[in-house]
Write a protein that holds these residues in place. Structure first.
Motif, short mmCIF file in Angstrom:
data_model
loop_
_atom_site.label_atom_id
_atom_site.label_comp_id
_atom_site.label_asym_id
_atom_site.label_seq_id
_atom_site.Cartn_x
_atom_site.Cartn_y
_atom_site.Cartn_z
N MET A 1 4.41 -10.73 -3.54
CA MET A 1 3.29 -9.81 -3.71
C MET A 1 2.01 -10.46 -3.20
N ASN A 2 1.26 -9.72 -2.39
CA ASN A 2 -0.01 -10.22 -1.88
C ASN A 2 -0.85 -9.05 -1.39
N SER A 3 -2.10 -9.34 -1.09
CA SER A 3 -3.02 -8.31 -0.58
C SER A 3 -3.30 -8.52 0.89
N ASP A 4 -2.36 -9.15 1.60
CA ASP A 4 -2.52 -9.43 3.02
C ASP A 4 -2.67 -8.12 3.80
N THR B 1 0.36 6.17 1.71
CA THR B 1 -0.75 5.24 1.89
C THR B 1 -0.68 4.60 3.27
N LEU B 2 -1.78 4.64 4.00
CA LEU B 2 -1.87 4.01 5.31
C LEU B 2 -2.37 2.58 5.20
N PHE B 3 -3.53 2.42 4.55
CA PHE B 3 -4.13 1.10 4.37
C PHE B 3 -5.30 1.22 3.41
N THR B 4 -5.84 0.08 3.00
CA THR B 4 -7.07 0.07 2.22
C THR B 4 -8.16 -0.58 3.05
N GLN B 5 -9.39 -0.10 2.85
CA GLN B 5 -10.50 -0.67 3.61
C GLN B 5 -11.80 -0.45 2.84
N ARG C 1 -11.86 -0.51 -12.30
CA ARG C 1 -10.69 -0.32 -13.15
C ARG C 1 -10.54 -1.45 -14.16
N ARG C 2 -9.90 -1.14 -15.28
CA ARG C 2 -9.62 -2.17 -16.29
C ARG C 2 -8.73 -3.27 -15.72
N THR C 3 -7.83 -2.88 -14.82
CA THR C 3 -6.90 -3.85 -14.23
C THR C 3 -7.60 -4.73 -13.19
N GLY C 4 -8.84 -4.37 -12.84
CA GLY C 4 -9.58 -5.17 -11.87
C GLY C 4 -9.34 -4.72 -10.45
N GLY C 5 -10.26 -5.06 -9.58
CA GLY C 5 -10.11 -4.75 -8.17
C GLY C 5 -10.57 -3.36 -7.83
N ASP C 6 -11.45 -3.25 -6.86
CA ASP C 6 -11.92 -1.96 -6.38
C ASP C 6 -11.20 -1.64 -5.07
N THR C 7 -10.63 -0.45 -4.99
CA THR C 7 -9.78 -0.10 -3.85
C THR C 7 -10.23 1.21 -3.22
N TYR C 8 -10.25 1.23 -1.90
CA TYR C 8 -10.55 2.43 -1.12
C TYR C 8 -9.31 2.66 -0.26
N SER C 9 -8.46 3.57 -0.71
CA SER C 9 -7.12 3.73 -0.14
C SER C 9 -7.05 4.96 0.76
N PHE C 10 -6.75 4.76 2.04
CA PHE C 10 -6.62 5.84 3.01
C PHE C 10 -5.18 6.36 2.98
N LYS C 11 -5.04 7.68 2.76
CA LYS C 11 -3.72 8.28 2.61
C LYS C 11 -3.58 9.51 3.50
#
Length: 258
Positions: free
Chosen positions: A54-57, A79-83, A228-238
């Motif tokens: 598991m990684n965020s590569d 999901t295509l990618f996050t940016q 989020r409570r779980t942490g990490g801000d995500t902008y997910s392109f779908k």
């Protein structure tokens, strides 16, 4: 010389995809237990079976091939990618600023959060929508008036954040030069989920111009998962599953289980 180089690269790519296909057939044709009972459980288990940690590569998962797994019956966007937005040229400079202005209280902890979808054509409940600004080479997230104009459009009220289209194009080409879209069939027994791979759609070389068009038409959207409570801000392109062939017309399907 160039012709030989192109031929060698093509043969190498074919060799990797056949290697990956062989591993999936060998390790995931029969029923397997999912590592966790969660939306991400299938994807995590597929990667684990292939020896991928598991990684965020931002690079593809397996030797240049991206893996996208989902339950076959799930009617979800792909999901295509996050940016992350380009904060330097955006009006709001962080996820916290976005949440402070447009977020909502989800828990009794005094923290505003946002888990919302933005697309073109129509604002969401936070009055936010996307706009593809071709002249400025930008994808804009803007605030719009909640009142619809006579022609069906909405008046822009304020700027929020932006992405450079060139950056999004590069992310698409880097992440999805070659992709295995894996559909699995699943079952739950004694409160544990099991799955096996049903089929795989193998795509190559997305059409960048189609990305902008599909964004304008609302077929590609962006999920804001902020503070989020779980942490990490995500902008997910779908992308809508039905629109995926328009972005990835070059494809081949492998049937693993009928």
């Amino acid at each position: 010389m160039l012709k030989d180089l192109v031929k060698d690269m093509s043969q190498m790519a074919s060799s990797v995809s056949q290697e990956l296909l062989g591993l999936i057939k060998e390790r995931m044709s029969d029923w397997l237990p999912s590592e966790v009972m969660a939306d991400t459980g299938i994807g995590r288990t597929v990667e684990s079976c292939l020896g991928i940690s598991m990684n965020s590569d931002k690079n593809p998962d397996y030797k240049g091939i991206e893996l996208k797994s989902k339950r076959a019956e799930a009617k979800v966007r792909n999901t295509l990618f996050t940016q992350t937005p380009n904060w330097q040229i955006s009006k709001l400079k962080s996820a916290k600023e976005i949440c402070a202005k447009y977020g909502y209280y989800q828990y009794d902890d005094g923290v505003k959060r946002m888990h919302v979808t933005l697309k073109s054509l129509c604002p969401n409940p936070q009055h936010l929508a996307l706009n593809v600004n071709m002249l400025s080479d930008l994808l804009e997230a803007n605030e719009y008036s909640p009142i619809e104009n006579e022609d069906g459009s909405y008046k822009k009220v304020d700027d929020v954040v932006v992405w450079q289209l060139m950056t999004l194009h590069q992310r698409l080409l880097t992440k999805h030069r070659e992709t295995f879209w894996i559909d699995v069939e699943n079952k739950v027994e004694q409160n544990k989920e099991f799955f096996r791979v049903k089929d795989i759609v193998h795509t190559k070389n997305p059409i960048v111009n189609q990305f902008d068009i599909l964004m304008e038409q609302g077929h590609i959207s962006v999920d804001f998962l902020l503070c989020r409570r779980t942490g990490g801000d995500t902008y997910s392109f779908k992308i809508d599953a039905k629109s995926r062939p328009l972005l990835f017309p070059q494809s081949e399907t492998y049937i693993i289980n009928q």
